[in-house]
Design a protein around this motif. Sequence first.
Motif, mmCIF file in Angstrom:
data_model
loop_
_atom_site.group_PDB
_atom_site.id
_atom_site.type_symbol
_atom_site.label_atom_id
_atom_site.label_comp_id
_atom_site.label_asym_id
_atom_site.label_seq_id
_atom_site.Cartn_x
_atom_site.Cartn_y
_atom_site.Cartn_z
ATOM 1 N N PHE A 69 43.484 43.432 52.538
ATOM 2 C CA PHE A 69 43.007 44.685 52.498
ATOM 3 C C PHE A 69 41.643 44.857 53.243
ATOM 4 C CE2 PHE A 69 46.210 44.251 49.136
ATOM 5 C CZ PHE A 69 46.581 45.324 48.558
ATOM 6 N N PRO A 70 41.541 45.627 54.211
ATOM 7 C CA PRO A 70 40.367 45.592 55.058
ATOM 8 C C PRO A 70 39.269 46.617 54.355
ATOM 9 C CG PRO A 70 42.209 46.757 56.218
ATOM 10 C CD PRO A 70 42.905 46.200 55.148
ATOM 11 N N THR A 71 38.173 46.643 54.729
ATOM 12 C CA THR A 71 37.176 47.535 54.231
ATOM 13 C C THR A 71 37.528 49.170 54.281
ATOM 14 O OG1 THR A 71 35.900 47.573 56.212
ATOM 15 C CG2 THR A 71 35.120 45.942 54.457
ATOM 16 N N ARG A 72 38.432 49.352 55.501
ATOM 17 C CA ARG A 72 38.818 50.883 55.793
ATOM 18 C C ARG A 72 39.579 51.391 54.592
ATOM 19 N NH1 ARG A 72 41.455 47.516 59.582
ATOM 20 N NH2 ARG A 72 43.511 47.619 59.658
ATOM 21 N N VAL A 73 40.373 50.439 53.772
ATOM 22 C CA VAL A 73 41.209 51.104 52.741
ATOM 23 C C VAL A 73 40.698 50.467 51.360
ATOM 24 C CG1 VAL A 73 43.358 51.080 54.250
ATOM 25 C CG2 VAL A 73 42.799 49.133 52.958
ATOM 26 N N SER A 74 39.545 49.975 51.293
ATOM 27 C CA SER A 74 39.018 49.402 50.057
ATOM 28 C C SER A 74 39.197 50.330 48.909
ATOM 29 C CB SER A 74 37.565 49.120 50.146
ATOM 30 O OG SER A 74 37.125 48.460 49.095
ATOM 31 N N LYS A 86 33.704 46.099 50.580
ATOM 32 C CA LYS A 86 34.545 45.060 50.322
ATOM 33 C C LYS A 86 35.705 44.895 51.081
ATOM 34 C CE LYS A 86 36.572 46.429 46.112
ATOM 35 N NZ LYS A 86 36.739 46.438 44.501
ATOM 36 N N GLU A 87 36.101 43.710 51.107
ATOM 37 C CA GLU A 87 37.372 43.431 51.975
ATOM 38 C C GLU A 87 37.935 42.497 50.766
ATOM 39 O OE1 GLU A 87 37.288 42.436 55.881
ATOM 40 O OE2 GLU A 87 35.899 40.557 55.461
ATOM 41 N N TYR A 88 39.497 42.397 50.770
ATOM 42 C CA TYR A 88 39.884 41.234 49.865
ATOM 43 C C TYR A 88 41.417 40.845 50.373
ATOM 44 C CZ TYR A 88 41.195 45.855 47.765
ATOM 45 O OH TYR A 88 41.709 46.953 47.590
ATOM 46 N N PHE A 89 41.816 39.639 49.763
ATOM 47 C CA PHE A 89 43.189 39.268 50.066
ATOM 48 C C PHE A 89 43.791 39.267 48.688
ATOM 49 C CE2 PHE A 89 46.555 36.754 50.747
ATOM 50 C CZ PHE A 89 47.093 36.818 52.148
ATOM 51 N N GLU A 145 56.035 33.662 32.983
ATOM 52 C CA GLU A 145 56.939 34.050 34.053
ATOM 53 C C GLU A 145 56.521 35.456 34.641
ATOM 54 O OE1 GLU A 145 60.839 33.747 32.794
ATOM 55 O OE2 GLU A 145 60.809 31.313 32.600
ATOM 56 N N SER A 146 55.352 36.062 34.460
ATOM 57 C CA SER A 146 55.081 37.269 34.776
ATOM 58 C C SER A 146 54.809 36.904 36.433
ATOM 59 C CB SER A 146 53.660 37.592 34.226
ATOM 60 O OG SER A 146 52.966 38.716 35.242
ATOM 61 N N GLN A 147 55.288 37.747 37.187
ATOM 62 C CA GLN A 147 55.228 37.813 38.875
ATOM 63 C C GLN A 147 53.981 38.822 39.050
ATOM 64 O OE1 GLN A 147 57.391 35.963 40.925
ATOM 65 N NE2 GLN A 147 57.645 35.251 38.731
ATOM 66 N N GLN A 148 53.263 39.236 38.277
ATOM 67 C CA GLN A 148 52.349 40.480 38.385
ATOM 68 C C GLN A 148 50.946 39.694 38.276
ATOM 69 O OE1 GLN A 148 53.157 43.377 39.292
ATOM 70 N NE2 GLN A 148 55.386 42.693 39.092
ATOM 71 N N ILE A 149 50.702 38.638 37.979
ATOM 72 C CA ILE A 149 49.465 37.827 37.836
ATOM 73 C C ILE A 149 48.765 37.804 39.205
ATOM 74 C CG2 ILE A 149 48.335 35.684 37.339
ATOM 75 C CD1 ILE A 149 50.301 35.409 35.171
ATOM 76 N N LEU A 150 47.699 38.196 39.364
ATOM 77 C CA LEU A 150 47.271 38.579 40.878
ATOM 78 C C LEU A 150 45.828 37.873 40.842
ATOM 79 C CD1 LEU A 150 46.465 39.907 43.723
ATOM 80 C CD2 LEU A 150 45.592 41.863 42.076
ATOM 81 N N LEU A 151 45.897 36.712 42.075
ATOM 82 C CA LEU A 151 44.712 36.280 42.274
ATOM 83 C C LEU A 151 43.918 36.939 43.696
ATOM 84 C CD1 LEU A 151 42.451 34.147 42.015
ATOM 85 C CD2 LEU A 151 43.906 32.399 43.658
ATOM 86 N N ARG A 152 42.622 37.670 43.507
ATOM 87 C CA ARG A 152 42.187 38.358 44.479
ATOM 88 C C ARG A 152 40.964 37.702 45.010
ATOM 89 N NH1 ARG A 152 40.062 44.480 43.448
ATOM 90 N NH2 ARG A 152 42.120 44.797 43.709
ATOM 91 N N ILE A 153 41.137 37.318 46.352
ATOM 92 C CA ILE A 153 39.889 36.637 46.920
ATOM 93 C C ILE A 153 39.220 37.833 47.621
ATOM 94 C CG2 ILE A 153 39.025 34.810 48.703
ATOM 95 C CD1 ILE A 153 42.763 34.859 47.698
#
Length: 279
Positions: A69-74, A86-89, A145-153
């Motif tokens: 997700f680039p800064t332009r859509v933060s 910010k930007e993030y993955f 078994e959650s597929q929604q756990i999110l790691l954001r860098i």
Amino acid sequence: MKLEAVDYTAENADKLFVESLHKTGFGVLKNHPIQQSSVLSIYNNWQTFFDSEDKEQYLYDKETQDGFFPTRVSETAKGFKKRDIKEYFHYYPWGKCPPQLKQEIAAYYQAATELAAELLDWVEKHSPPEVAALYSQPLSKMITESQQILLRILHYPPLTGSEEVDAIRAAAHEDINLITILPAANEPGLQVKGTGDDWIDVPSDFGNLIINIGDMLQEASGGYFPSTTHRVVNPDGADMSKSRISLPLFLHPRPDVVLSERHTADSYLKERLRELGVI
């Protein structure tokens, strides 16, 4: 309000940790199982990724919410008009990821998720009986078994002085999920809202692990565990030229999990994502 680090290895660590969560919405752990060397390596390797033009090859998918997700859509925090600087993955085990970074980030994701399940057990163990009775199932089972756990860098780029007036790295907000697991970032800046208009610096000693409550646990506990407002402020002086890397793991339940009479995890998440403008 004062945030003090709890020694994970202490006999009463679980009790002290949950007391801190109840009183402040935050807990800080030291001597925890997450390897400091692993976190440092991730920071360095992902800094290289964010400094590269290759990141655009992993542009996010609006439907699945994985990728870059680039800064332009933060994000724009609820109640604010300026985008965060910010930007993030977004990393999910099933989602896109640069091959050279996959093994390391996957190992961290698993280790942090296992620790989070233990911390949720602590929370349930030390919830008053009338609060524990509100949980539709054991808290740690909500993420099984959650597929929604999110790691954001997260990458907060150096500031140039040309940023929008009043824009900051992360405007005041609350997290959506049950709890968030966050190693101390490579630069300070995280603050939690105290009483009144006071903002308190969260201890950023490298090696500390910071845990905060999200809206879903507040909802599930009938407000006993508060989802505390926090932000990341802009640095001053020479620190403006420094990047800041952060690695929050957002513990999201499976979509079908009942949080309260008002919400399932799925309905709550979609409501908040619409407010943030990302769906």
